[in-house]
Design a protein around this motif. Structure first.
Motif: not given
Length: 166
Positions: A21-44
């Motif tokens: 479960a902890a591993q899954w949470i870390l994976e989810a945070l990592s996924f959200i960070s990478r692709f979220g930042l990608a979206f934010i930078w591209i949109f901005a």
């Protein structure tokens, strides 16, 4: 003795269940960070690139740069942000991209904070010149701190799945 063994087995089972479960949470945070930042930078970057005059006016509003520098910054900032987002999206040099993202966001915070301290009424231009009507300095700084945290997650624990080269 059997009761002791069953308690030990139960505690091991609980520990085993928490690790995935902890591993899954870390994976989810990592996924959200990478692709979220990608979206934010591209949109901005896209918003700034489609309105270079508005972006220049936003840069000039910080009252840091000469009009010539503000014009140059307005021309390059959008494409650079798009490039940074694409690098994160494709998964190229994820740790380095996270470091650059954190530094750029820190510079944005410094610019916003100095405008706030000087009592300037600006439009940060973060997501295009007309994205906000009223500048909330504290909210903008807190949002950028969140983005820095996401950048640091990309540095410390990059989401490497679907990455071309990390």
């Amino acid at each position: 003795m059997a009761a002791t063994l069953s308690n030990a087995d139960t505690s091991n089972a609980d520990t085993g269940n928490r690790a995935p479960a902890a591993q899954w949470i870390l994976e989810a945070l990592s996924f959200i960070s990478r692709f979220g930042l990608a979206f934010i930078w591209i949109f901005a970057g896209f918003e700034k690139s489609t309105d270079p005059v508005g972006t220049q006016q936003s840069v000039e509003g910080y009252d840091i740069f000469s009009p010539t520098w503000a014009q140059w910054i307005a021309q390059v900032i959008g494409p650079l942000e798009i490039a940074g987002g694409v690098v994160l999206l494709l998964g190229i040099f994820l740790r380095q991209a996270g470091k650059v993202s954190a530094v750029v966001l820190l510079l944005f915070i410094v610019g916003i904070a100095q405008a706030w301290a000087r009592g300037l009424s600006i439009d940060c231009g973060c997501f295009g010149a007309s994205a906000t009507g009223h500048m909330d300095y504290l909210w903008t700084i807190l949002r950028d701190i969140l983005f820095i945290a996401m950048s640091l997650i990309c540095v410390l624990r990059p989401y490497r799945r679907f990455a071309l080269y990390s």
